[in-house]
Every structure is written in C-alpha cells, then in structure tokens.
Write a protein that holds these residues in place. Sequence first.
Motif, PDB file in Angstrom:
ATOM      1  N   SER A  70       2.281  26.172  49.310  1.00 31.43           N
ATOM      2  CA  SER A  70       0.946  26.604  49.718  1.00 31.43           C
ATOM      3  C   SER A  70       0.964  28.125  49.856  1.00 31.43           C
ATOM      4  O   SER A  70       1.759  28.673  50.615  1.00 31.43           O
ATOM      5  N   LEU A  71       0.095  28.780  49.093  1.00 31.24           N
ATOM      6  CA  LEU A  71       0.086  30.244  49.079  1.00 31.24           C
ATOM      7  C   LEU A  71      -1.102  30.787  49.866  1.00 31.24           C
ATOM      8  O   LEU A  71      -2.239  30.373  49.633  1.00 31.24           O
ATOM      9  N   PRO A  72      -0.855  31.744  50.760  1.00 33.71           N
ATOM     10  CA  PRO A  72      -1.978  32.382  51.442  1.00 33.71           C
ATOM     11  C   PRO A  72      -2.784  33.239  50.466  1.00 33.71           C
ATOM     12  O   PRO A  72      -2.216  33.863  49.565  1.00 33.71           O
ATOM     13  N   LEU A  82      -3.988  37.910  46.551  1.00 31.84           N
ATOM     14  CA  LEU A  82      -4.775  39.135  46.418  1.00 31.84           C
ATOM     15  C   LEU A  82      -3.866  40.361  46.290  1.00 31.84           C
ATOM     16  O   LEU A  82      -4.101  41.227  45.442  1.00 31.84           O
ATOM     17  N   GLN A  83      -2.801  40.406  47.080  1.00 29.20           N
ATOM     18  CA  GLN A  83      -1.866  41.527  47.014  1.00 29.20           C
ATOM     19  C   GLN A  83      -1.206  41.597  45.637  1.00 29.20           C
ATOM     20  O   GLN A  83      -1.107  42.673  45.033  1.00 29.20           O
ATOM     21  N   LYS A  84      -0.768  40.459  45.130  1.00 32.05           N
ATOM     22  CA  LYS A  84      -0.120  40.425  43.807  1.00 32.05           C
ATOM     23  C   LYS A  84      -1.110  40.835  42.723  1.00 32.05           C
ATOM     24  O   LYS A  84      -0.761  41.587  41.805  1.00 32.05           O
ATOM     25  N   ALA A  99      -2.898  31.959  37.024  1.00 32.27           N
ATOM     26  CA  ALA A  99      -1.587  32.410  36.546  1.00 32.27           C
ATOM     27  C   ALA A  99      -0.789  33.074  37.671  1.00 32.27           C
ATOM     28  O   ALA A  99       0.429  32.864  37.785  1.00 32.27           O
ATOM     29  N   ILE A 100      -1.470  33.849  38.497  1.00 37.89           N
ATOM     30  CA  ILE A 100      -0.795  34.506  39.619  1.00 37.89           C
ATOM     31  C   ILE A 100      -0.303  33.460  40.614  1.00 37.89           C
ATOM     32  O   ILE A 100       0.844  33.519  41.076  1.00 37.89           O
ATOM     33  N   ARG A 101      -1.141  32.489  40.936  1.00 37.19           N
ATOM     34  CA  ARG A 101      -0.746  31.423  41.865  1.00 37.19           C
ATOM     35  C   ARG A 101       0.456  30.647  41.330  1.00 37.19           C
ATOM     36  O   ARG A 101       1.394  30.344  42.064  1.00 37.19           O
ATOM     37  N   ARG A 102       0.425  30.343  40.047  1.00 37.81           N
ATOM     38  CA  ARG A 102       1.529  29.592  39.434  1.00 37.81           C
ATOM     39  C   ARG A 102       2.820  30.404  39.485  1.00 37.81           C
ATOM     40  O   ARG A 102       3.880  29.888  39.828  1.00 37.81           O
TER      41      ARG A 102
END
Length: 170
Positions: free
Chosen positions: A32-34, A39-41, A85-88
């Motif tokens: 689980s990603l905050p 957003l930072q990435k 893509a960032i979440r993955r």
Amino acid sequence: MRERLSREELLQDSTLAFSTAEEALLGAANVSLPASLVLQKAREQFAARVKRASEDATTPEQKKEVEQMLNWESFEKYLAEEDAAIRRALALSFAVQAVVEKEELEVDPQAIQDNLDMYAIDYFKTTGEKLDKEDPYFLERFEATYLREMVLRFVIDSAQVKWFDPEATA
C-alpha cells in the motif's frame, strides 16, 4: 550446473519469465503506497524530464516547448499518464527490498562492477559514446536494476512450477 546454465540462457532471452516473477512478487507483497510518496516520485521524474528537455533544447521552438512544460497543468497531465507506472515501480521496489531482507540476499560489489563494465563496453559499441560510470543517478539506477534482476532470478529459481504440455490440453 548445466541445467542452471541452460535456465540462465533462457532467462537472458525471456522477459516473460521476469514479468511473471514481477507479477507474482506484486501479488504476494500487497504493498500500500501513500499518495505523498507517489506524488514525490512523480515530481522527481517530471523535474528530470524538464531538465533533460531544457538541456537538449537548442532552437527557439524547443525552448518555447520547455517553457510550456513549466506549469501545473503539464505536471497534472504527466501525473495522470504515469500514475499507474509509478505505483507499480514503487510497489515492485518495496517487494524486491522485502525479498532481499527476508532471504538475506547480498549483492556482490564485484559482480555489479563487472556488469557495469560490460554494459559500458556494449553501450560504447552501440552508440559510439562513452558512458559516464561516475554519474550518481546512473549508478543508482544501474544498481537498482541489478538488484531487481537478482531478486527476480531468485524468485524464479525458488518457484514451484507445474509444467504442462499445451498440446496435451488442446
């Protein structure tokens, strides 16, 4: 040993095995990603994209395109396009790190250096340009890719697989 070498040879040519191992890791990890981390990435990646475009811009038209990138709407569009893509990538990064810690895997610095040297030679042969092996951003990405591939190989080697003959099931 021969079986291991032939399996390695097949893995070199097969991105399917790696993508299957990635999906298995992502499914098992349930990360689980905050939203703030995503957003930072995205900000880091967008800033790098703008910086590259700015450095590559030589004509007035290209410079104007870079200026048009410098607004909130451009960033929001980028975020909308790249969010999945960032979440993955972030989830996979956490899953890889979890495997490294749980299985107490260690990266061999000499193996990384050898792979880096081989990559630099191949890069030069392909592009004719020398690779800046001292660039911290490049080194970080290279080491992360090496770690990811090492973990995926470990996952594949440790997998319990049921083989079937597709022709027999048809």
